[in-house]
Design a protein around this motif. Structure first.
Motif, mmCIF file in Angstrom:
data_model
loop_
_atom_site.group_PDB
_atom_site.id
_atom_site.type_symbol
_atom_site.label_atom_id
_atom_site.label_comp_id
_atom_site.label_asym_id
_atom_site.label_seq_id
_atom_site.Cartn_x
_atom_site.Cartn_y
_atom_site.Cartn_z
ATOM 1 N N ASN A 1 0.535 -0.976 0.066
ATOM 2 C CA ASN A 1 0.089 -0.250 -0.252
ATOM 3 C C ASN A 1 0.625 1.348 -0.028
ATOM 4 O O ASN A 1 0.239 2.606 -0.282
ATOM 5 C CB ASN A 1 -0.828 0.234 1.266
ATOM 6 N N GLU B 1 4.068 3.828 -1.053
ATOM 7 C CA GLU B 1 4.953 4.625 -3.203
ATOM 8 C C GLU B 1 6.327 4.406 -2.401
ATOM 9 O O GLU B 1 6.255 5.088 -1.996
ATOM 10 C CB GLU B 1 3.397 5.489 -2.943
ATOM 11 N N THR C 1 -1.681 6.854 1.333
ATOM 12 C CA THR C 1 -0.455 6.111 1.022
ATOM 13 C C THR C 1 0.856 6.868 2.081
ATOM 14 O O THR C 1 1.187 8.009 1.161
ATOM 15 C CB THR C 1 -1.329 6.297 -0.344
ATOM 16 N N GLU D 1 3.619 7.549 1.252
ATOM 17 C CA GLU D 1 4.770 8.280 0.607
ATOM 18 C C GLU D 1 6.500 8.228 0.861
ATOM 19 O O GLU D 1 6.740 8.749 1.569
ATOM 20 C CB GLU D 1 5.121 8.989 -0.581
#
Length: 488
Positions: free
Chosen positions: A365, A367, A404, A406
């Motif tokens: 999930n 990035e 999300t 990152e």
């Protein structure tokens, strides 16, 4: 003025104090042979530096007070005075001779030469007096050295004792008395055998004597016994004192009390054993059980109700965090169990690529971007370098408040070092926590963890000779910066 100064590499200085013109001419002709330095200044006797003073009767009457003062200041070193006497016989040695009393003469003059005399005779008298002065200076030098040794030995924090070649103790310093409990009066005349505890075998003492009698230094830890019967561990260095022809005449021993240090080392060894056991439990038992829980949780995803699915995900996340924690604890234990940190050359690019691949698989999930191409750089580190970046990546994902997470990893090469930046879009680190975020037990913002991961990062990077810090990311989040030395 220091009349005790010695002129070891220069000609002796002769200070003539003669008033008779004939005597002046004699000394000028006879002493001007390059063997001496003749002092011809106008300074007072008490301010002049010389090794021998030559006077005649008028010069002695005129300067006898200053000469006596200079000789007194020079004591215990001899400052010889030679009198040139131009009379007949020794009538001047009466109780009173032209104002020179016998007592004054005997306390001021060391040698008398009757004039006229031959140059060889005068030369012999001068050299004899200068040899006496040299011996006096050497005796004073040795006396000063002995005094300095005694003062240094008495002030030493180590036990010092001196024995003869049979091992009979001739001197001990105050620290020896303090450590062993034996006073100087009790121990002088005895041998170090009175300190033997019985824990050292006979072979050790045979080796000691063979080494010392061969003229070599001996060093060893020994368990001795004090006067009160207590065991004490002494790290001893015993050195032979040898003569110029190589004969052993004394032994000097210096002993440091390391009893407390040995107890501490034994306690550390016990703690190390306990840590090794704990590391094995974390590495195998606990980690295996957590993996088993995670496997069953994955199997239950298809069979639980929709209402229970959220609870199951919470269980899975907790288990994954616990697995990560055991990994960090395992790595930290490995660091702590290393007796010596031996660094080597590690390829930075392949290490980062491997950690990014693994974290992408564990956190689908999130990035995670690795800015490429990576510079071809090898750094000074060890096999645990991957743990540094695994913990930084985990920290950036687990402590992220976005749906999300990152994470961006970038590498830059500078003079003699390489800088790795791990940037995230999480809540960031307040300024008040930036300086302590890598400390033991410190946590990130709203963190439920222990902070052990970042502490491990700091410990490893420090051992590599690198540096760590945290900065603000733009527009939000944190940037963890690791600087490592480039391998030569």
């Amino acid at each position: 003025m220091d009349h005790n100064s010695t002129q070891t590499d220069e000609p002796a200085v002769i200070y003539p104090l003669v008033s008779n013109v004939g005597n002046e001419r004699v000394l000028e002709d006879w002493l001007d042979d390059g063997a001496y330095t003749v002092y011809r200044g106008e300074r007072p006797v008490t301010d002049a530096e010389f090794d021998l003073c030559i006077v005649d009767e008028p010069g002695l009457r005129r300067h006898r007070a200053d000469i006596a003062e200079a000789r007194s200041d020079a004591k215990p070193v001899l400052l010889p005075v030679l009198l040139l006497y131009s009379g007949q016989g020794e009538d001047f040695l009466g109780d009173d001779h032209d104002g020179i009393e016998r007592a004054v003469l005997e306390s001021t003059v060391d040698e008398i030469v009757s004039l006229p005399t031959r140059q060889a005779e005068l030369e012999w008298r001068i050299r004899t007096l200068l040899r006496l002065r040299d011996r006096s200076l050497e005796l004073q030098r040795r006396t000063d050295e002995l005094r300095q040794f005694r003062e240094a030995a008495d002030a030493s924090g180590h036990a010092i004792y001196i024995t003869d070649t049979d091992g009979t103790i001739e001197y001990v310093n105050p620290t020896f008395e303090e450590i062993t409990g034996y006073s100087r009066e009790e121990i002088v005349g005895e041998t170090p055998a009175v300190l033997q505890s019985g824990e050292c075998d006979g072979e050790l003492y045979e080796e000691l004597w063979e080494t010392l009698l061969a003229g070599e230094k001996w060093n060893h830890e020994m368990v001795d016994e004090t006067k009160a019967g207590e065991r004490v561990v002494l790290e001893q260095t015993i050195s032979p004192v040898v003569t110029e022809d190589g004969a052993v005449k004394k032994f000097v021993a210096v002993a440091q009390d390391i009893t407390d240090r040995k107890r501490y080392e034994k306690r550390l060894e016990s703690q190390r054993d306990d840590l090794e056991l704990l590391n094995q439990v974390v590495r195998h038992d606990i980690r295996n059980d957590l993996q088993l829980v995670k496997g069953y949780a994955d199997m239950l995803k298809e069979s639980v109700t929709e209402e229970a699915y959220g609870d199951l995900e919470t269980v899975r996340e907790a288990v994954e965090n616990a697995i990560d924690l055991t990994g960090s604890a395992r790595d930290l234990a490995d660091v702590m169990l290393q007796s010596d940190s031996e660094t080597t050359t590690v390829d930075l690019g392949s290490t980062l690529q491997q950690q990014v691949r693994e974290l992408r698989a564990e956190h689908p999930n999130a990035e995670i971007r690795l800015e490429e191409p990576l510079p071809e750089t090898a750094v000074t580190a060890d096999s645990m370098l991957g743990s540094v970046f695994r913990n930084l990546l985990n920290n950036a994902i687990q402590h992220n408040d976005k749906d999300t997470p990152e994470v961006a990893v970038a590498v830059g090469r500078e003079d003699g070092s390489v800088r790795v930046r791990v940037a995230d879009n999480g809540p960031g680190v307040p300024d008040g926590q930036k300086a302590e975020i890598f400390g033991k037990g410190e946590k990130g913002l709203d963190s439920a963890g222990t902070g052990i991961g970042l502490y491990l990062v700091q410990s490893l990077v420090d051992s590599y000779g690198g540096d760590t810090r945290v900065e603000d990311n733009d527009p939000t989040g944190a940037v963890f910066v690791v600087t490592l030395p480039v391998a030569e």
